[in-house]
Scaffold this motif. Structure first.
Motif, PDB file in Angstrom:
ATOM      1  N   UNK A   8       0.795  -1.185   0.026  1.00  0.00           N
ATOM      2  CA  UNK A   8       0.085   0.131   0.033  1.00  0.00           C
ATOM      3  C   UNK A   8       1.034   1.171   0.016  1.00  0.00           C
ATOM      4  N   UNK A   9       0.468   2.232  -1.081  1.00  0.00           N
ATOM      5  CA  UNK A   9       1.266   3.447  -1.042  1.00  0.00           C
ATOM      6  C   UNK A   9       0.322   4.671  -0.798  1.00  0.00           C
ATOM      7  N   UNK A  10       0.767   5.423   0.252  1.00  0.00           N
ATOM      8  CA  UNK A  10      -0.178   6.808   0.321  1.00  0.00           C
ATOM      9  C   UNK A  10      -0.297   7.376  -0.842  1.00  0.00           C
ATOM     10  N   UNK A  11      -1.399   8.462  -0.977  1.00  0.00           N
ATOM     11  CA  UNK A  11      -1.495   9.256  -2.033  1.00  0.00           C
ATOM     12  C   UNK A  11      -0.660  10.412  -2.089  1.00  0.00           C
ATOM     13  N   UNK A  12       0.183  10.474  -1.085  1.00  0.00           N
ATOM     14  CA  UNK A  12       1.390  11.512  -0.975  1.00  0.00           C
ATOM     15  C   UNK A  12       2.677  11.176  -1.283  1.00  0.00           C
ATOM     16  N   UNK A  13       2.767   9.552  -2.059  1.00  0.00           N
ATOM     17  CA  UNK A  13       3.903   9.143  -2.256  1.00  0.00           C
ATOM     18  C   UNK A  13       4.682   8.336  -1.150  1.00  0.00           C
ATOM     19  N   UNK A  14       4.196   8.324  -0.055  1.00  0.00           N
ATOM     20  CA  UNK A  14       4.831   7.384   1.022  1.00  0.00           C
ATOM     21  C   UNK A  14       4.476   5.920   0.932  1.00  0.00           C
ATOM     22  N   UNK A  15       5.528   5.155   0.774  1.00  0.00           N
ATOM     23  CA  UNK A  15       5.133   3.524   1.173  1.00  0.00           C
ATOM     24  C   UNK A  15       4.551   3.325   2.640  1.00  0.00           C
ATOM     25  N   UNK A  59      -4.810  13.964  -6.568  1.00  0.00           N
ATOM     26  CA  UNK A  59      -5.388  13.604  -5.249  1.00  0.00           C
ATOM     27  C   UNK A  59      -5.278  14.780  -4.451  1.00  0.00           C
ATOM     28  N   UNK A  60      -6.051  14.897  -3.081  1.00  0.00           N
ATOM     29  CA  UNK A  60      -5.915  16.152  -2.294  1.00  0.00           C
ATOM     30  C   UNK A  60      -4.525  16.378  -1.772  1.00  0.00           C
ATOM     31  N   UNK A  61      -3.518  15.354  -1.779  1.00  0.00           N
ATOM     32  CA  UNK A  61      -2.147  15.434  -1.603  1.00  0.00           C
ATOM     33  C   UNK A  61      -1.479  16.410  -2.578  1.00  0.00           C
ATOM     34  N   UNK A  62      -2.099  16.827  -3.678  1.00  0.00           N
ATOM     35  CA  UNK A  62      -1.539  17.501  -4.943  1.00  0.00           C
ATOM     36  C   UNK A  62      -0.735  16.488  -5.909  1.00  0.00           C
ATOM     37  N   UNK A  63      -0.721  15.168  -5.859  1.00  0.00           N
ATOM     38  CA  UNK A  63      -0.018  14.481  -6.778  1.00  0.00           C
ATOM     39  C   UNK A  63      -1.105  13.574  -7.772  1.00  0.00           C
ATOM     40  N   UNK A  64      -0.580  13.298  -8.766  1.00  0.00           N
ATOM     41  CA  UNK A  64      -1.437  12.454  -9.670  1.00  0.00           C
ATOM     42  C   UNK A  64      -0.487  11.005 -10.051  1.00  0.00           C
TER      43      UNK A  64
END
Length: 635
Positions: free
Chosen positions: A47-54, A333-338
């Protein structure tokens, strides 16, 4: 093989991935904490978070988990049953209870079913039952959507729709012939009179009518977005938007052939020259010079030229490294990443179009249902006794049987209830508002079909007993689906077609161009067939227009053949001759469909191609030129 079509297939099949088309003004508020991912090909899942953190390293799960919504996710066991987990305790389920289907936790509760076809439950985050909505003193509830804005849409066996709250209490009685999920505090509902005429209204979360929609011949979108609901005037063909506040709407010029839902106060439009972008006043933000576009975030849009996508702002300025193009770009995503994909790798990208870090991944699996772009549908077709349900607890159904085929198409059979951008307009489907069922043909029925039936040869092969059990089951499912595919054009069942094609399907369509005879002795010009490559969304949107323009559409199938891939288990090629006729157009050609049974619960079509039967008025398409599964490199 036609050189142009050969180039299309060989150069694009494995490289052209089409984006999921996100619409609406609400999805960014949904908290998606993490997504399933694989760091390398062949890895198990993490699982990887939508801010890029594993969050959970790749390889930790042997089976793919769901997306993490509001801190909760589900994980299937070896029998395909799901257990609930919290992201903060990912190695221990919240309870020992297992479910055949369980929804995302958009609220503190969600919907679930313990066994296929069993009563629909409202459960909490510990898996404990809050309510059993399949049992009611007044209604026999056979279908429900997961919660949207605290309301769950449901349907009774009589085909009437209503809404319940998060405790499973019926808040708005089932009084509607058609109904859709809530969005921006409103839901579109409709009732049909004895003449077959349907009147629509927008209701609020308490069931009060906010706006009575004028009874005019129009095709309504199923969902309000950014304070507007889109419709097409059936008489003039004009694209328009109705204000949900009762104020004056938006009427687009005739040059705009199609328009889509607003998102972030902008909408994609299509003209004869291509796709562009408008604002809420109808002002052109991006000139319609692109082949396709979709909105991915606040002031961000993806535009396609050729087979690749570019990120741009709402003024059409390209963003990113040297205007780099991608095969796919997700929503932000709300994190600002796609998520972007290029070749065999994907990575995270920021709003400036630059990589968020230097890491790449084999797969980051998005889930449209987690973004509430498509509803999670729970279906209970049959009423079983408690003993029957208990007996089926440890016996997951096989595909290919009557009951399995029904469950495979359950989410498609929700008919008018889907709320994605690919959903049919309510006035578009003469059977809208009634739960559809797949045309299921039993083994006994297949035994009795005549030789004139296009499926005769394949049906006899299935019943011969010479095929492996799984192979025979897969082929019978294909027969049932293809028969439903034929009737779906007659009944204009866009929901079935939406379910049938994978999100990244390669769809090649052809159109025979009619013209007057040439003076040089040839009967037709050299380029009498026009080929186009379409994404699933574009293909379905075009079908909606065709369904609207034609009162009658008929398909006739013949020369039906199924071919199993020689090395890749679960892949099948289907070739058939299709005669298409409608009020405005007709053709005769060969259809090829690439079926994928590797996900046993949901067989999908990844490729759809069409070729004309005649190269010209005198020359049939040579048999060796007709597509089959050998034309595709699937290694």
């Amino acid at each position: 093989m036609n050189d142009k079509l050969k180039y299309i297939v060989t150069s694009i099949f494995l490289s052209s991935l089409f984006a999921v088309l996100y619409t609406g003004c609400k999805q960014d508020s949904i908290e998606i904490n993490a997504l399933p991912f694989q760091e390398n090909e062949g890895d198990n899942w993490g699982l990887i978070s939508t801010n890029g953190k594993i969050e959970i390293p790749s390889g930790s799960f042997t089976r793919q988990p769901s997306a993490v919504v509001n801190g909760m996710f589900s994980l299937p066991d070896e029998k395909g049953y799901y257990q609930l987990y919290e992201l903060k305790h990912p190695t221990h389920p919240t309870s020992a209870r297992r479910f055949a289907q369980v929804g995302h936790f958009f609220e503190d509760v969600t919907l679930a079913q313990e066994f296929p076809d069993s009563p629909i439950l409202v459960i909490d985050r510990k898996g404990q039952s809050i309510n059993n909505i399949g049992i009611s003193l007044h209604y026999d509830i056979i279908l429900a959507h997961n919660f949207a804005e605290g309301r769950a849409l449901f349907c009774t066996r009589k085909g009437k729709y209503g809404y319940m709250d998060t405790q499973g209490n019926i808040l708005i009685p089932p009084i509607y012939d058609q109904a859709y999920d809530f969005h921006e505090g409103l839901a579109l509902t409709g009732n049909t009179n004895d003449k077959g005429e349907t009147s629509y209204q927008l209701i609020d979360l308490s069931g009060n009518v906010r706006i009575q929609i004028q009874d005019t011949p129009a095709l309504l979108d199923s969902q309000p977005a950014c304070g507007l609901i889109k419709y097409n005037n059936c008489q003039s063909g004009q694209c328009c938007y109705l204000s949900t506040t009762g104020k004056e709407g938006l009427f687009l010029p005739d040059s705009i052939r199609e328009a889509f839902r607003f998102r972030h106060n902008a909408a994609i439009i299509h003209t004869d020259h291509g796709a562009g972008l408008i604002d809420r006043e109808g002002k052109l933000l991006i000139a319609p010079t692109y082949e396709e576009g979709f909105i991915v975030g606040n002031d961000r849009v993806c535009l396609r030229t050729g087979n690749e996508w570019q990120l741009a702002d709402f003024e059409g300025n390209s963003l990113g490294e040297a205007k780099k193009s991608y095969e796919r770009i997700s929503t932000f995503y709300p994190s600002g990443l796609a998520i972007v994909r290029s070749g065999t790798q994907c990575r995270w990208m920021n709003r400036q179009g630059k990589p968020a870090d230097n890491r790449t991944y084999h797969c980051i699996a998005e889930d449209p249902s987690a973004l509430q772009l498509v509803p999670q549908v729970f279906v209970r077709k049959n009423t079983k006794t408690e003993n029957e349900e208990n007996n089926s607890a440890n016996r997951p159904e096989k595909k290919g049987t009557v009951s399995a085929s029904s469950s495979i198409t359950a989410s498609a059979s929700s008919s008018t209830m889907a709320s994605s951008s690919e959903k049919s307009s309510p006035g578009n489907d003469p059977s809208a508002g009634k739960p559809h069922t797949t045309c299921i043909i039993s083994s006994d029925e297949w035994k009795n079909i005549g030789k004139q039936n296009p499926f005769y040869a394949e049906a006899r092969k299935i019943l011969s007993g010479k095929l492996a059990e799984t192979d025979a089951e897969n082929r019978q499912v294909i027969l049932n689906y293809v028969e439903h595919l034929r009737t779906s054009y007659t009944t204009k069942d866009i929901d079935f077609l939406t379910q049938l094609f994978s999100e990244e399907a390669l769809i090649i369509v052809g159109k025979v161009i009619r013209s007057t005879p040439r003076t040089d002795g040839k009967y037709l010009p050299q380029h009498q067939v026009e080929y186009n490559i379409k994404s699933k969304r574009t293909y379905l949107e075009r079908l909606k227009v065709l369904f609207k323009q034609n009162k009658e559409i008929n398909l006739q199938f013949s020369d039906f053949k199924i071919m199993r891939h020689p090395t890749q288990e679960g892949l099948y090629g289907v070739t058939l001759r299709q005669k298409y006729s409608s009020d405005l157009y007709s053709d005769d050609g060969y259809l090829f469909l690439l079926w994928d049974f590797r996900d046993e619960a949901t067989p999908l079509i990844h490729v759809r191609t069409w070729q004309p039967r005649m190269l010209d008025d005198r020359t049939p398409l040579p048999e060796e030129e007709i597509f089959n599964i050998r034309n595709f490199n699937l290694q």
